[in-house]
Enzyme design. Sequence first.
Site, PDB file in Angstrom:
ATOM      1  N   LYS A  86      39.270  49.758  58.384  1.00 33.23           N
ATOM      2  CA  LYS A  86      39.907  50.959  58.953  1.00 33.23           C
ATOM      3  C   LYS A  86      39.337  52.247  58.352  1.00 33.23           C
ATOM      4  CE  LYS A  86      44.216  48.836  60.417  1.00 33.23           C
ATOM      5  NZ  LYS A  86      45.677  48.841  60.346  1.00 33.23           N
ATOM      6  N   ARG A  95      39.402  45.631  46.289  1.00 33.28           N
ATOM      7  CA  ARG A  95      39.431  44.363  45.545  1.00 33.28           C
ATOM      8  C   ARG A  95      40.874  43.869  45.437  1.00 33.28           C
ATOM      9  NH1 ARG A  95      43.116  45.596  42.839  1.00 33.28           N
ATOM     10  NH2 ARG A  95      43.297  46.749  40.904  1.00 33.28           N
ATOM     11  N   LYS A 154      48.550  42.206  32.930  1.00 38.72           N
ATOM     12  CA  LYS A 154      49.369  43.401  33.183  1.00 38.72           C
ATOM     13  C   LYS A 154      50.863  43.076  33.027  1.00 38.72           C
ATOM     14  CE  LYS A 154      49.382  47.519  35.995  1.00 38.72           C
ATOM     15  NZ  LYS A 154      48.566  48.349  36.844  1.00 38.72           N
ATOM     16  N   ALA A 155      51.264  41.883  33.548  1.00 39.26           N
ATOM     17  CA  ALA A 155      52.671  41.482  33.448  1.00 39.26           C
ATOM     18  C   ALA A 155      53.070  41.348  31.973  1.00 39.26           C
ATOM     19  CB  ALA A 155      52.885  40.164  34.182  1.00 39.26           C
ATOM     20  N   ASP A 193      49.418  47.291  42.243  1.00 39.13           N
ATOM     21  CA  ASP A 193      47.982  47.418  42.551  1.00 39.13           C
ATOM     22  C   ASP A 193      47.308  46.052  42.685  1.00 39.13           C
ATOM     23  OD1 ASP A 193      48.055  46.731  39.896  1.00 39.13           O
ATOM     24  OD2 ASP A 193      46.433  48.065  39.284  1.00 39.13           O
ATOM     25  N   GLU A 198      47.452  49.857  46.421  1.00 40.35           N
ATOM     26  CA  GLU A 198      47.148  51.083  45.669  1.00 40.35           C
ATOM     27  C   GLU A 198      45.838  51.660  46.204  1.00 40.35           C
ATOM     28  OE1 GLU A 198      47.047  52.217  41.050  1.00 40.35           O
ATOM     29  OE2 GLU A 198      45.193  51.300  41.767  1.00 40.35           O
ATOM     30  N   ASN A 249      34.354  58.895  39.742  1.00 39.63           N
ATOM     31  CA  ASN A 249      34.191  57.442  39.782  1.00 39.63           C
ATOM     32  C   ASN A 249      33.193  56.968  38.723  1.00 39.63           C
ATOM     33  OD1 ASN A 249      34.802  54.911  41.063  1.00 39.63           O
ATOM     34  ND2 ASN A 249      32.698  54.924  41.798  1.00 39.63           N
ATOM     35  N   THR A 268      34.360  54.435  35.792  1.00 34.91           N
ATOM     36  CA  THR A 268      33.734  53.113  35.703  1.00 34.91           C
ATOM     37  C   THR A 268      33.225  52.854  34.285  1.00 34.91           C
ATOM     38  OG1 THR A 268      33.067  53.372  37.999  1.00 34.91           O
ATOM     39  CG2 THR A 268      31.977  51.630  36.781  1.00 34.91           C
TER      40      THR A 268
END
Length: 267
Positions: A23, A46, A56-57, A73, A140, A149, A153
Site C-alpha cells: 500500500k 519486518r 521485550k516482554a 511493534d 508500529e 535512519n 541504524t
Amino acid sequence: MEIQLWREILDPYYLAVNELIVKFNHIIEEYKHAGTYSPIELVTGRVKTISSILEKAHKKNLSLDNFEENIDDIAGIRIICQFVEDIYKVVDIIRKRSDMRIKCEKDYIKNMKESGYRSYHIIAYYNVETLNGTKELQVEIQIRTLAMNFWATIEHSLRYKYKQNMPDNIRERLSAASDAVLKLDMEMSSVRDEIMDAQSSFTIKANIVADILTSIQNLYEVANKQEVKKIQDEFFRIYQGGDLSQLEKFYRELDCIAQRYRAQSLR
Ligand code: 0O2
C-alpha cells in the site's frame, strides 16, 4: 509456548506487513504517475522475531498471556523520507486513511529522545482477513528521514553490541553525530524546493518519454514503417536536446498522428 503456536499467532502480522508495504509503495507510484514529488522515498517492514518479543516482554515485565496487546511493534513498518517536512505529510496521509485506526502518535522529532534518537512513530490498528475471520492487530509505523535512519541504524547496532554498557566515548560520539544529523536535515530542508523541482521535472520527463516510446511502438503496428522511422529519429533528436517543452510539444503532435491512424482503422 510451542513454536507452531507462535507461527499461528505471528502469521497475520506477516500478512499485515506485506499488505502495508504494498500500500505505501503504491502511494509512491501514484505520485510518480502524477509526475509529482513523493514524500515517501522508501518503505520497509519486518515482524519482530520470537526472541525479540520474549526479550521485550522480559525487559518490561509483561505477561505473555496478552503480549499482543502489550507489545505494539510486533508488526513494524518503516517509512523513509528525504526531508523532515515530508514526514509530517506522510503522517497526514496516514491520518486520513480509512484502513487504519490510529491508537497513538509519538513525535520524537520535536521531542528528541535522550539518546539522540529522532523519528515519528504511529501505532495504528489494522485489520487483516484470515481463514478464521477478520483480525485486528497493532502496527508500529516509524517515519524518519534518510539521515535519521542512518543514525538510528548505527546506534541500534552499537546498543545491541554493548547492551547496557556502552562506553562513554561512544555515547558522546553518537550524541555528536545526532547533532550533525539534525544540522544536515535542516540544511537539506533549506534547499528542499530546489531539489523537489529538479526531481519533479525528472519524473515528468521520464513519464513523457515512456508515453512517447509506447506511442511509437503502437504506430509500428499500423503505420508506414518509413514514416515511423522518421518520427523515431525526430524523437531522438529532440530527446538529445534535453528540452522538456520540446518533448511535450512532440508528444502532442505524436498523439494527433496516433489519433489519425485510430480513426482510419475504424473506417
Ligand atoms: P527494536 O529492536 O528496534 O524492535 P515505551 O513503552 O513507549 O516507552 P517502546 O515500546 O520501546 O517504549 O516505544 P518507543 O520508545 O517508541 O520505541 C519503539 C521503537 O523505536 C524501538 O523498538 C526502536 O525500534 C525505536 N527506538 C526507540 N528509541 C530508540 C533509540 O534510542 N535508538 C534507536 N536506534 N531506536 C530507538 P525496540 O523494541 O526498542 O527495538
